[in-house]
Design an enzyme around this catalytic site. Structure first.
Site, short mmCIF file in Angstrom:
data_model
loop_
_atom_site.label_atom_id
_atom_site.label_comp_id
_atom_site.label_asym_id
_atom_site.label_seq_id
_atom_site.Cartn_x
_atom_site.Cartn_y
_atom_site.Cartn_z
CB THR A 1 10.10 -7.29 3.39
OG1 THR A 1 10.01 -7.39 1.97
CG2 THR A 1 11.36 -6.54 3.77
CG ASP B 67 -1.92 -5.52 -2.37
OD1 ASP B 67 -2.01 -4.72 -3.33
OD2 ASP B 67 -1.67 -6.73 -2.52
N GLY C 265 -4.24 -5.98 -5.65
CA GLY C 265 -4.95 -6.40 -4.46
C GLY C 265 -5.00 -7.91 -4.43
CE1 TYR D 84 4.07 -5.72 -12.03
CE2 TYR D 84 2.45 -6.13 -13.74
CZ TYR D 84 3.24 -6.59 -12.68
OH TYR D 84 3.17 -7.91 -12.30
#
Length: 438
Positions: free
Chosen positions: A182, A210, A254, A360
């Site tokens: 991004t 992460d 990770g 998730y």
């Protein structure tokens, strides 16, 4: 120390408007003071760097201090802002959205704030997602929920089309909330804006659980991630200890960096092995993981293993490189692989294996109190920087102080755990695992 890092922040021009914020310009009046452009913070605080600069006469590398400026570039009454969220979910996104909207509206009196739905897709009119008009009333409660109020997507769009959208809708500043991909995307948008000589500020707010954004202390959402993971590790330990030769394998996120796995293990010190992408470990052999695990079971009759999703990818044979829409390599499932290899290895040795993948659930949780504070402060500082006409920067903390850093510098490489660091040594002390597993 890397002396090639350049921390100069680009500006759209000379600020010509007075800030509407009623702040101070003197010390001692018990009112927060405007930040001056000369206010800088030294990047490398080591004595070694201090002595180097003292002996050579070099000026130490410094970062711009974040915060409100007395003079602003944009006329608040004629300014339109936009917010976009991209990439995977992360705790705290809604807190940042809320903070940006509130700061724009109440601090600077900016009435029009546009939400860009579903990531950079929302800046491509061909896809047709439209816009969401954001107001304090619309966002006042969103911080209580995980996920992103605006929706997200992976992958980039045509940069020229995205800039066309910004220009055609008279958007003056774009706040992009996301990780490495991004940030690279918003920097590319900023480059195209520069080529067209448009006056649009683009700002990155680093989001990745992460915690792999280089140079900065911490990305938002990371602390919540290992906070949410901690009770899962506690329960995994209960499962393992409740069976003879019980083994619990917990896979945490990770992709390239093992900060969540390592931090969660420190926060809930019932973990016996932490396997991360930064370490090279082997399964077979006298000092390989499977034999080290066997020795642990001989002694304690149970084991808890935490493995980061990107760990052990070198163990997969004939691995095909497949990338997701963001350009990240899709990793093979190391958790299931370990479970299978342990079952094979201990075919003559009774073990009970529980495999848990809460990834998730963790990334879509709402921010905890500490991250909520951090998100609000990041949002406020991002708005102050954009209003001052700064562009192509990220807001974050370095050496525990809020600063602005050029996007291009923090995206040169991923931050990783240094296996010779005190942090990793703390993990090894907590788990009792050997320095090397091979």
């Amino acid at each position: 120390m890397n002396r090639n890092v350049k921390f100069q922040i680009e500006s759209l021009g000379t600020p010509e408007f007075k800030s509407p914020l009623q702040l101070s310009t003197v010390r001692g009046d018990n009112i927060f003071s405007f930040i001056k452009e000369k206010d800088k913070l030294v990047f490398d605080l080591s004595v070694e760097n201090y002595n180097h600069c003292l002996s050579t006469g070099e000026t130490p590398q410094c970062l711009e201090k974040a915060g409100p400026r007395q003079d602003v570039f944009f006329d608040p009454g004629k300014t339109t802002a936009a917010i976009v969220t991209c990439g995977g979910l992360c705790p705290g996104i809604n807190n940042v959205i809320r903070g940006v909207v509130m700061a724009l509206h109440y601090f600077y009196g900016i009435k029009r704030v546009i939400g860009i739905p579903y990531g950079y897709e929302g800046l491509n009119p061909d896809i047709g997602h439209g816009f969401i008009e954001l107001s304090p009333e619309k966002v006042k409660d969103i911080h209580q929920f995980g996920g992103t109020f605006l929706g997200s997507s992976r992958g980039g769009q045509d940069v020229s089309k995205m800039v066309d959208t910004l220009v055609n809708n008279k958007i003056d500043m774009l706040f992009a909330i996301g990780g490495d991909g991004t940030l690279k995307g918003v920097n590319a948008i900023g480059e195209e804006i520069n080529r067209r000589n448009e006056k649009i500020s683009v700002v990155g707010i680093p989001k990745t659980i992460d915690n792999d954004i280089d140079l900065i202390d911490e990305s938002f959402g990371f602390e919540t991630a290992f906070d949410v993971a901690s009770p899962i590790l506690r329960d995994a330990h209960n499962e393992a200890a409740g069976a003879y030769n019980g083994i619990s394998i917990v896979k945490l996120m990770g992709r390239d960096s093992g900060f969540i796995a390592a931090s969660a293990a420190l926060a809930m010190p019932v973990v016996n092995f932490v396997l991360i992408p930064e370490m090279d470990f082997q399964l077979e052999g006298e000092n390989g993981f499977l034999e080290v695990l066997r020795r642990r079971l001989d002694r304690k009759k149970h084991a808890v293993i935490v493995v980061a999703e990107g760990a052990g990818q070198h163990l997969f044979k004939n691995k095909n490189v497949i990338k997701d829409a963001s350009g990240n390599i899709k990793h093979d499932d190391i958790g299931l692989f370990l479970k299978h290899k342990i079952e094979e290895h201990f075919d003559d040795f009774p073990v009970t294996i529980k495999y848990i993948d809460p990834s998730y659930i963790i990334r879509s949780a709402p921010a905890n109190s500490s991250d909520s504070v951090y998100c609000s402060r990041l949002a406020y500082h991002a708005v102050h920087g954009a209003m001052a006409g700064k562009t192509k920067f990220v807001v974050s903390t370095v050496n525990n102080r809020f600063v602005y850093a050029p996007i291009v510098e923090v995206t040169k490489k991923r931050k990783k755990i240094d296996l010779e660091s005190e942090f990793w040594f703390s993990v090894l002390q907590s788990t009792g695992q050997p320095f090397s597993i091979k």
